[in-house]
Design an enzyme around this catalytic site. Sequence first.
Site, PDB file in Angstrom:
ATOM      1  N   LYS A 102      -2.398 -19.228  40.834  1.00  0.00           N
ATOM      2  CA  LYS A 102      -3.547 -18.316  40.845  1.00  0.00           C
ATOM      3  C   LYS A 102      -3.222 -17.092  41.711  1.00  0.00           C
ATOM      4  CE  LYS A 102      -8.587 -18.507  41.763  1.00  0.00           C
ATOM      5  NZ  LYS A 102      -9.666 -19.371  42.295  1.00  0.00           N
ATOM      6  N   SER A 139     -13.818 -19.311  39.335  1.00  0.00           N
ATOM      7  CA  SER A 139     -12.994 -18.116  39.306  1.00  0.00           C
ATOM      8  C   SER A 139     -11.587 -18.358  38.773  1.00  0.00           C
ATOM      9  CB  SER A 139     -12.886 -17.527  40.712  1.00  0.00           C
ATOM     10  OG  SER A 139     -12.168 -18.398  41.584  1.00  0.00           O
ATOM     11  N   SER A 154     -14.239 -23.470  41.784  1.00  0.00           N
ATOM     12  CA  SER A 154     -13.337 -22.653  40.976  1.00  0.00           C
ATOM     13  C   SER A 154     -12.119 -23.361  40.402  1.00  0.00           C
ATOM     14  CB  SER A 154     -12.867 -21.444  41.777  1.00  0.00           C
ATOM     15  OG  SER A 154     -13.914 -20.518  41.848  1.00  0.00           O
TER      16      SER A 154
HETATM   17  N1  GLN Z   1     -18.383 -19.584  41.342  1.00  0.00           N
HETATM   18  C1  GLN Z   1     -18.485 -19.712  42.765  1.00  0.00           C
HETATM   19  C2  GLN Z   1     -18.636 -18.359  43.385  1.00  0.00           C
HETATM   20  O1  GLN Z   1     -18.710 -17.436  42.670  1.00  0.00           O
HETATM   21  C3  GLN Z   1     -17.295 -20.438  43.311  1.00  0.00           C
HETATM   22  C4  GLN Z   1     -16.089 -19.595  43.436  1.00  0.00           C
HETATM   23  C5  GLN Z   1     -14.896 -20.305  43.966  1.00  0.00           C
HETATM   24  O2  GLN Z   1     -14.863 -21.540  44.047  1.00  0.00           O
HETATM   25  N2  GLN Z   1     -13.906 -19.539  44.380  1.00  0.00           N
HETATM   26  O3  GLN Z   1     -18.690 -18.199  44.547  1.00  0.00           O
END
Ligand code: GLN
Length: 529
Positions: free
Chosen positions: A100, A175, A199
């Site tokens: 990532k 994400s 994410s």
């Molecule tokens: N979707 C969540 C957010 O927008 C989690 C994001 C993540 O785990 N990096 O914060």
Amino acid sequence: MSPSADRSSGPQTGADELVRASAADLARRLAAGEVSSEDVVRAHLDRIAAVDGAPGDGRGVAAYLHVSGEEALAAARDVDARRAAGEQLHALAGVPVAVKDVVVTRGTPTTAGSKILEGWVPPYDATLVERLRAAGMPLLGKTNMDEFAMGSSTEHSAYGPSRNPWDTARTPGGSGGGSAAAVAAFEAPLAVGTDTGGSIRQPAAVTGSVGVKPTYGGISRYGLIAMASSLDQAGPCARSVLDAALLHEVMGGHDPRDATSLPDPVGPLAEAARSRDVRGMRVGVVRELTGEGFSSEVMASFRSALDLLADAGAEVVEVSCPTFAHALDAYYLVMPSEASSNLARFDGMRFGLRVEPSEGPVTAERVMAATRGAGFGPEVKRRIILGTYALSAGYYDAYYGSAQKVRTLVQRDFAAAHEQADVLVSPTAPTTAFPLGSRLDDPLAMYAADIATIPANLAGVPGMSLPSGLAADGLPVGFQVMAPARADERLYRLGGALEALLEDRWGGPLLASAPALDTVPARPEVATA
Ligand code: GLN
């Protein structure tokens, strides 16, 4: 519902067969000299060239922001030469991996999905990347993500969204949608993700793959571009529970460069994944993470997986964690507060983008404002504003302080539930993959995708998502397993057993029935020569 066999198509033979193989299988064949790492890497680069397209061009899976083809081939040749010379190699030596783009990689561009870091080439490797390289795993490239890991769909990537291999009009989650899409589309056998609120797990759920958020501190955060430091955790993305365990074992274990790194060595995770025995295991269904807010199809798939576990000898009980209902609210105070502070380092002086004001004096403050104004996207700005407000004098106790109290209560709920159950389970996400564009104008609907995953981050406990089947819309459903801190092996034990039971029913892995992807114009930087 089980996947229908007649949808099965896509890569089948020769090099294509190599991209369908599991990491465990590739490792075995590499060790036996049946295949070279160079062939394995080349097959993956060809697959990327065929189906990935690029974020922003509106076609393909768009899992990768950057493909490091030449470097991956060079690393593969190096492993092949060392193997030929009789050197003792790591079990995963020669198996490629994608990372990532929020994880820094020496010599390879790292943007975290943001324009503010466009063109930045880190001078060092994250600890987990050092460990991948030391194990001899070629790095295929950097995967797409929501900007600074803020989002649940990859649509907040400054470079354009990734697409779901099951239906390219839908999101692969976020994400870390790029990492999940890369493994689900056979563009990498393994990928690294990060999970601050879901994410890794939510993208795994909506792509039919496996994703694990380890216990907080289980994998070093050194070299992760920080979003919310008390929640961030790197972990594996894979197509099977065993493959996730193998990657987790490579990356895990103490790192003196991360002050929050646990002293523990990484546990026997692959062994747990292989044990396939759930007899007597107490499985707690979290009442607050089932039913209301979850689609009926997601619930049906979840319940049918529970029945399989019960038939195999697990003891299924219901547990209640009342404060989980407030976890999302607490998260959206803690996370923006920490993010607003972490993102202060992007000031136009140190890394990446620098924008000078179009008129007037060029002062540090004005360069900073112009750079941040141009370099950050709207979701990042929203969270910086939210976090700065929550931390401001006079509001700190009411917002940030209250959220921290909720966090403590969530931890207590976990502890109490674990007196009744060895693992806790729920659906990973409330719905299957949603259409691209459908939640972009509704931040609360976007945030709701993580309703079941956030409690584990707040408490620092480990969580896994694995597929439990397909809903009537033909899209994958994720099953979440959680365990007490430092008991990550329980995820693999339960997950490995459930996966085996489900695959018996399906006649093979769920992803084998994913639809074929259109071929798209090759990306110029993908070396296939
Ligand atoms: N979707 C969540 C957010 O927008 C989690 C994001 C993540 O785990 N990096 O914060």
